[in-house]
Enzyme design. Structure first.
Site, short mmCIF file in Angstrom:
data_model
loop_
_atom_site.label_atom_id
_atom_site.label_comp_id
_atom_site.label_asym_id
_atom_site.label_seq_id
_atom_site.Cartn_x
_atom_site.Cartn_y
_atom_site.Cartn_z
CE LYS A 107 -3.26 2.51 2.93
NZ LYS A 107 -3.84 2.58 4.29
CE1 TYR A 147 1.51 -23.34 4.91
CE2 TYR A 147 0.01 -25.03 4.12
CZ TYR A 147 0.99 -24.09 3.86
OH TYR A 147 1.47 -23.91 2.58
CE LYS A 151 0.62 -20.21 3.23
NZ LYS A 151 1.48 -19.30 2.44
CE1 TYR A 161 -3.41 -2.99 3.69
CE2 TYR A 161 -4.40 -4.79 4.94
CZ TYR A 161 -3.58 -3.68 4.88
OH TYR A 161 -2.92 -3.24 6.01
#
Length: 355
Positions: A107, A147, A151, A161
């Protein structure tokens, strides 16, 4: 006029990351390889240090990173059960805090960023083959959850985002990948079988061997990652990247014995908790959007892996008798960044300090 891109590869000293660094350098990019050497090794990228466009940095992405780059491939995370279950809290931190820090960097510098996600987000799937629209069947409190859920959360962060900050993102769901530079004793089925066969030891098959996997050679996988990064900003994924040709674990064991000419016998052990019964990608979207399909067949790829591991064994003859950590490890130093599994190839051994 400057035309070369400066590309950050986190986990760049790992198995897939080192091959990606090579490919990016071959096409003329400037590459910043960031790794804390928890499972990656300096030796994987040592041959690249003489290239002026290559830089290696020791850093843990659980902490912010301040660099100037044009693109980010976020590959940093232990990827084999032995490694990611050794310190499950740190595994989750790497996936979640690492994603936050790399997204924050992207960003700030307005960089395009790709997340190396995994087929493990599908858990023990109830549909077969697995399509990107499938939400998965994951045990959130099981031994693999650090894990799997790490993920999955990273994917959530990437898409938030994008929605909130309009960040150009890509998400690749990577299925079983194999090739040279795999950790010799990482607990993955290909490396386990090849090392056991070369040592004429029993081949350990969990369960009856009827569970299936699909194996993609690392060169094909790297080609898919680069193609995905090159797509327009409206192509975000997630995209499955893997080989859709399915093999049973027993078939893989038998093929490995045949190709090595080994005297090994197949022995069976109980299945680990939450081990997926079937794993095969539907790669229709990758074919349509990237024009990508894996090229190398399993037999040819296995021969390359066998040649690689045979070279390691020959370079360290004493290691032939050191087989105590092939499946699990109970003797790791409490603060080792990389389990002491590299006695097979002493040149790969790194300092045992937690980063």
């Amino acid at each position: 006029m400057l035309t070369e891109r400066r590309i950050l590869v986190t986990g760049g000293a790992g198995f897939i990351g080192s091959h990606l660094c090579e490919r990016l350098l071959e096409r003329g990019d400037e590459v910043l390889c960031v790794d804390n050497f928890y499972t990656g090794t300096r030796h994987n990228v040592h041959h690249l240090l003489s290239i002026p466009r290559f830089e290696r940095m020791r850093h843990d992405i659980c902490f912010p990173l301040y660099v100037e780059v044009d693109e980010i491939f976020n590959l940093a995370c232990p990827a084999s059960p032995i490694h990611y279950q050794f310190d499950p809290v740190q595994t989750t931190k790497t996936s979640v805090l690492g994603a936050i820090n790399m997204l924050g960097l992207a960003k700030r510098v307005k960089a395009k960023i790709l997340q190396a996600s995994t087929s493990e987000i599908y858990g023990d799937p109830e549909i077969h083959p697995q399509r990107e629209e499938y939400w998965g069947n994951v045990n959130p409190i099981g031994p693999r959850a650090c894990y799997d859920e790490g993920k999955r959360c990273a994917e959530t962060l990437f898409y938030d985002y994008r929605r909130q900050h309009h960040l150009p993102i890509k998400v690749a769901r990577i299925f079983n990948t194999y090739g040279p530079r795999m950790h010799p004793n990482d607990g993955r089925v290909v490396s386990n079988f090849v090392i056991q066969a070369l040592r004429n030891q029993d081949i350990t098959v969990y369960g009856d061997g009827g569970q299936t996997r699909s194996f993609c050679y690392v060169d094909d996988l790297v080609d898919g990652l680069i193609r995905l990064m090159e797509t327009p900003n409206d192509v975000t994924g997630p995209l499955n990247l893997g080989n859709p040709v399915e093999f049973t674990i027993r078939e893989l064991a038998e093929m490995t014995i045949a190709l090595t000419g080994s005297s090994s016998k197949i022995v069976h052990r109980p299945l680990p908790a939450d081990d997926p019964k079937q794993r095969r990608p539907d790669i229709s979207k990758a074919q349509e959007l990237l024009g990508w399909v894996p090229k190398l067949q399993l037999r040819q790829g296995l021969m390359r892996v066998i040649e690689h591991f045979d070279g390691l064994l020959r370079s360290a003859p004493a290691a032939r008798t050191s087989a105590s950590m092939l499946q699990t490890s109970t003797g790791w130093p409490a603060r080792a960044p990389e389990p002491h599994l590299l006695e097979i190839a002493p040149r790969d051994v790194i300092s045992a300090q937690r980063h």
